[in-house]
Design a protein around this motif. Sequence first.
Motif, mmCIF file in Angstrom:
data_model
loop_
_atom_site.group_PDB
_atom_site.id
_atom_site.type_symbol
_atom_site.label_atom_id
_atom_site.label_comp_id
_atom_site.label_asym_id
_atom_site.label_seq_id
_atom_site.Cartn_x
_atom_site.Cartn_y
_atom_site.Cartn_z
ATOM 1 N N SER A 72 0.830 -1.213 0.000
ATOM 2 C CA SER A 72 0.000 0.000 0.000
ATOM 3 C C SER A 72 0.859 1.254 0.000
ATOM 4 C CB SER A 72 -0.919 0.008 1.223
ATOM 5 O OG SER A 72 -1.780 -1.100 1.239
ATOM 6 N N ASN B 266 -12.011 -2.710 -9.247
ATOM 7 C CA ASN B 266 -11.447 -2.400 -7.934
ATOM 8 C C ASN B 266 -12.132 -3.191 -6.837
ATOM 9 O OD1 ASN B 266 -9.550 -0.571 -8.859
ATOM 10 N ND2 ASN B 266 -10.865 1.215 -8.570
ATOM 11 N N ARG B 267 -13.461 -3.298 -6.936
ATOM 12 C CA ARG B 267 -14.195 -4.065 -5.922
ATOM 13 C C ARG B 267 -13.777 -5.532 -5.969
ATOM 14 N NH1 ARG B 267 -15.604 -5.189 -1.125
ATOM 15 N NH2 ARG B 267 -17.557 -6.353 -0.909
ATOM 16 N N GLN C 10 -10.542 -5.777 -4.247
ATOM 17 C CA GLN C 10 -10.756 -5.644 -2.807
ATOM 18 C C GLN C 10 -11.127 -6.997 -2.196
ATOM 19 O OE1 GLN C 10 -13.768 -2.706 -2.151
ATOM 20 N NE2 GLN C 10 -12.716 -1.150 -3.369
ATOM 21 N N SER D 281 -8.149 -9.393 -2.166
ATOM 22 C CA SER D 281 -7.158 -9.062 -1.149
ATOM 23 C C SER D 281 -7.648 -9.395 0.253
ATOM 24 C CB SER D 281 -6.787 -7.576 -1.233
ATOM 25 O OG SER D 281 -7.867 -6.750 -0.866
ATOM 26 N N SER D 282 -8.955 -9.278 0.473
ATOM 27 C CA SER D 282 -9.483 -9.549 1.806
ATOM 28 C C SER D 282 -9.577 -11.041 2.102
ATOM 29 C CB SER D 282 -10.849 -8.887 1.978
ATOM 30 O OG SER D 282 -11.821 -9.497 1.160
ATOM 31 N N GLU E 166 -14.937 -1.423 6.435
ATOM 32 C CA GLU E 166 -14.537 -1.246 5.048
ATOM 33 C C GLU E 166 -14.050 0.171 4.783
ATOM 34 O OE1 GLU E 166 -17.306 -2.673 2.220
ATOM 35 O OE2 GLU E 166 -16.319 -1.730 0.525
ATOM 36 N N SER F 13 -5.996 -0.470 1.969
ATOM 37 C CA SER F 13 -5.874 -1.575 1.029
ATOM 38 C C SER F 13 -4.987 -1.188 -0.136
ATOM 39 C CB SER F 13 -7.261 -1.962 0.508
ATOM 40 O OG SER F 13 -7.173 -2.801 -0.608
ATOM 41 N N GLU G 235 -8.029 -0.259 -2.514
ATOM 42 C CA GLU G 235 -8.985 0.539 -1.770
ATOM 43 C C GLU G 235 -9.287 -0.306 -0.557
ATOM 44 O OE1 GLU G 235 -12.355 2.306 -3.618
ATOM 45 O OE2 GLU G 235 -11.274 2.717 -5.452
ATOM 46 N N SER G 236 -10.211 0.110 0.269
ATOM 47 C CA SER G 236 -10.450 -0.618 1.502
ATOM 48 C C SER G 236 -11.210 -1.899 1.244
ATOM 49 C CB SER G 236 -11.236 0.249 2.491
ATOM 50 O OG SER G 236 -12.445 0.660 1.908
ATOM 51 N N ALA G 237 -11.067 -2.866 2.172
ATOM 52 C CA ALA G 237 -11.749 -4.140 2.012
ATOM 53 C C ALA G 237 -11.912 -4.796 3.359
ATOM 54 C CB ALA G 237 -10.946 -5.062 1.091
ATOM 55 N N GLN H 29 -11.728 -7.797 5.943
ATOM 56 C CA GLN H 29 -10.725 -8.857 6.025
ATOM 57 C C GLN H 29 -11.353 -10.147 6.519
ATOM 58 O OE1 GLN H 29 -7.788 -7.238 8.622
ATOM 59 N NE2 GLN H 29 -6.878 -5.957 7.048
#
Length: 294
Positions: A82, A203-204, A207, A210-211, A280, A285, A288-290, A292
């Motif tokens: 990041s 992107n979603r 996310q 990655s989570s 979130e 991330s 972007e945020s995700a 976990q």
Amino acid sequence: MADIFLCDESKDFFFDDDLDDSSSGPVDFDQQSIDDDEAFASMVERESCYFPREDYLFRFRFGDLNFAARTDAFDWIFKAHSYYSFGPLSFCLAVNYLDRFLSTRELPSGKAWAVQLLAVACLSIAAKLEETSVPQSVEFQVEDPKFVFEAKTIKRMELMVLDTLNWKMNAVTPCSFIDYSLKKLCDYHNDNFYLSSSSNVVNRSMQLISSIIRGIDFLEFKPSEIAAAVAISVTAEIQSLDIDKACSCFIHLDKGRVKRCVDMIKENTMNNRNENVNDEANTPSPFESAPQSQ
């Protein structure tokens, strides 16, 4: 002040004597694109070459492997990735290297420095293969790390990772399949490829990937199955979708396994939202945020 760990201090305990600065091997690094079902089938067949050992998940669940060490290494990769705003592929590659290494070699017990050193090496290798602008290896140690390693120590660890993974670094990850999976669902919905072309949808998807790869539960699934399940899950968030029919779109995958992965993603997402509805928005991330996975 951060500790300085020199490679000579661990040579007999952690590093192989036959790994030196001249070690080399043929590194495969060209990422294959997937343009059609035939290419997808070929990639699915090849993905097994980049799995951790078959007993990897079993050993975590029964306490034979240190789950906390993997989590610490993952979180460090997440943070450094990041910090430099690297792309999603280098992140997935680094985690793949981490899991394959841990499934084969055991880190020294109680040595927190070994976890950080392995994380540095995995991300450094992944970045060198995938990113166009790569910092020096010592510069991966960001945001006041507990340990600071010299360049020669990191290089030696990189060689150990490369040797352990037999220099097979062109790993197939969920990121390898996500574009194809989204386009496959676009064909199913006949929506002019909106899903695959929308940056928000992509992107979603990243996310979610990655989570869910943070935890161990999804290690039971193949990268192709995770990518298909993620594509279905993201699509279902923005439009109505017959999950069973969507799973059937991926003719080279086991429909039941894809459906089970979709169900686990849904359950994981709901659990995280119930624990903290703001998670979130507050979680950093690489994409972007995700939320976990646990």
